[in-house]
Design an enzyme around this catalytic site. Sequence first.
Site, PDB file in Angstrom:
ATOM      1  N   LYS A  79       0.923  -1.281   0.011  1.00  0.00           N
ATOM      2  CA  LYS A  79       0.168   0.010   0.087  1.00  0.00           C
ATOM      3  C   LYS A  79       0.829   1.183  -0.163  1.00  0.00           C
ATOM      4  CE  LYS A  79      -3.843   1.966   2.626  1.00  0.00           C
ATOM      5  NZ  LYS A  79      -4.795   1.585   3.701  1.00  0.00           N
ATOM      6  N   SER A 154     -10.005   1.507   2.910  1.00  0.00           N
ATOM      7  CA  SER A 154      -9.074   2.323   2.120  1.00  0.00           C
ATOM      8  C   SER A 154      -7.830   1.713   1.159  1.00  0.00           C
ATOM      9  CB  SER A 154      -8.289   3.513   2.574  1.00  0.00           C
ATOM     10  OG  SER A 154      -7.493   3.048   3.682  1.00  0.00           O
ATOM     11  N   SER A 178      -9.964  -0.819   7.164  1.00  0.00           N
ATOM     12  CA  SER A 178      -9.345  -0.482   5.803  1.00  0.00           C
ATOM     13  C   SER A 178      -8.861  -1.649   5.062  1.00  0.00           C
ATOM     14  CB  SER A 178      -8.474   0.538   5.851  1.00  0.00           C
ATOM     15  OG  SER A 178      -8.939   1.874   5.357  1.00  0.00           O
TER      16      SER A 178
HETATM   17  N1  GLN Z   1     -13.139   3.932   6.259  1.00  0.00           N
HETATM   18  C1  GLN Z   1     -12.667   4.247   7.494  1.00  0.00           C
HETATM   19  C2  GLN Z   1     -12.079   5.889   7.388  1.00  0.00           C
HETATM   20  O1  GLN Z   1     -12.188   6.446   6.442  1.00  0.00           O
HETATM   21  C3  GLN Z   1     -11.535   3.663   7.943  1.00  0.00           C
HETATM   22  C4  GLN Z   1     -10.148   3.997   7.484  1.00  0.00           C
HETATM   23  C5  GLN Z   1      -9.006   3.124   7.507  1.00  0.00           C
HETATM   24  O2  GLN Z   1      -9.150   1.880   8.149  1.00  0.00           O
HETATM   25  N2  GLN Z   1      -7.694   3.481   7.309  1.00  0.00           N
HETATM   26  O3  GLN Z   1     -11.425   6.381   8.381  1.00  0.00           O
END
Ligand code: GLN
Length: 486
Positions: A79, A154, A178
């Site tokens: 990532k 994400s 994410s």
């Molecule tokens: N969707 C969640 C957010 O936007 C989790 C994101 C994540 O785990 N990095 O914060």
Amino acid sequence: MHELLKLDATETARRIRAAEATAHDVTAAVLAHIKATEPKVGAYLHVDEADALSQAKAADAAVKAGKAGPLAGVPVAIKDNIHVHGQQTSCASRLLGDFKAPYDATVTARLRAAGAVMIGKTNLDEFAMGSSCENSALQQTRNPWNVAHVPGGSSGGSAACVAAHSAYLSLGSDTGGSIRLPASFCGVVGFKPSYGRVSRYGLVAFASSLDQVGPFARSVRDTATIMNVLAGRDAHDTTSADRPVPDYAAGLRNDLKGVRVGVVRSYLDQMPNREVAGACQAAIDRMQALGATIVETSLPHADHGIAVYYVVASAEASSNLARFDGVRYGLRVESSSGIESYFRTRGTGFGPEVKRRIMLGTYALSAGHWEEFYGRAARVRTLICRDFDNAFAGCDVMVGPCAPFTAFKAGEKSDPLSMYLCDIFTIPASLAGLCALSLPVGYDKSGLPIGLHMQAPAFAEDRLLGYAHALEQALKPEVDRTPAIA
Ligand code: GLN
């Protein structure tokens, strides 16, 4: 697809170590497959072919020298918020510009030492804020099962490339879901280790009391193989735990005799998407058939998880992202004064969702409001942790839906709140620092994957992987599919 790409990572590494295949051939096959699939999937932000082939060469040399590691020659995608020395770390943001990582993250250094080939950097929602990858400022990633749909976020690129067989394994980061959400949308295993199990040195911080690095894989066995490489104390990360690391691969099992599986009934009964509820219920029935006892359990405060998370995560993000000042990293928009340049750099460089979080978090931490928002959220977080303690007094693992729905269409969710609700089931485990994973357990009628969320107490990843393996093996005949795009 090349025959070698149909194998799992564990078997591929075994063949390379046994000189039945070479790291070069495997890497070349993945690079060719990336060329074929990327125009449709768009999982990668950066692939350096020459660098990947030279890593493969080193892996083949290590095999010849009798020094091959457990991931010898296995291509792994990273990532793009995790450092790989010399490669870009963009966080899918304009703000980082052409920033290049000055060192390896501990996780990438460990992968390198294990012989893995770091094949490329994958797309994400900007600074890991989002649930669909649509907040990336650089590129749109599509779901390999249906390219009209999002891969989740994400870590959408990391999930999509593993699903498309354009990497054997990948790394993501999980702050509120994410890793698990995109894994459930893309039909792969996504594993969030317990808070402290894996070093975060070299991960760009989003919310420091929540962030964890973890892997994506196409099987639980591969998840165990890579966790054996990633887990453990790191002197560079004071939040990493000084605890022994069990052999995760040795803990894999094929039955669930004596295992108590906790289910929060209302999550399934009140689920509007009956296909997701049905697939999860069928998986629970299968666990029972494997010898498990199903017990009803509850998490009375988990309904407040999203509210707590968006105060805590935004507050921590507003503090962590203050370092992007136009002086030290990436983009700098020049202006007449230093402070004006700071404002312009941040105003130009950050996308709308990142700005929203910074403003929300700064407000929550501001004088006079700190106690009202952050203090209160921290107390409710403690209640959620206690709920899990109580629940795990009566069960060994908790299971339920990973997401309220399957992958939605790109562009379908335009308001922030409906995006935030994607993580309704994954956030509580993040707040409590547990280990959790998403396991593919079925498909909806349009063929999109459904993930089962499995949660275990902190540092029980060996047990969690063992249970997930038993269920995965039992479901294999129905669930083991490959997207047509691969
Ligand atoms: N969707 C969640 C957010 O936007 C989790 C994101 C994540 O785990 N990095 O914060």
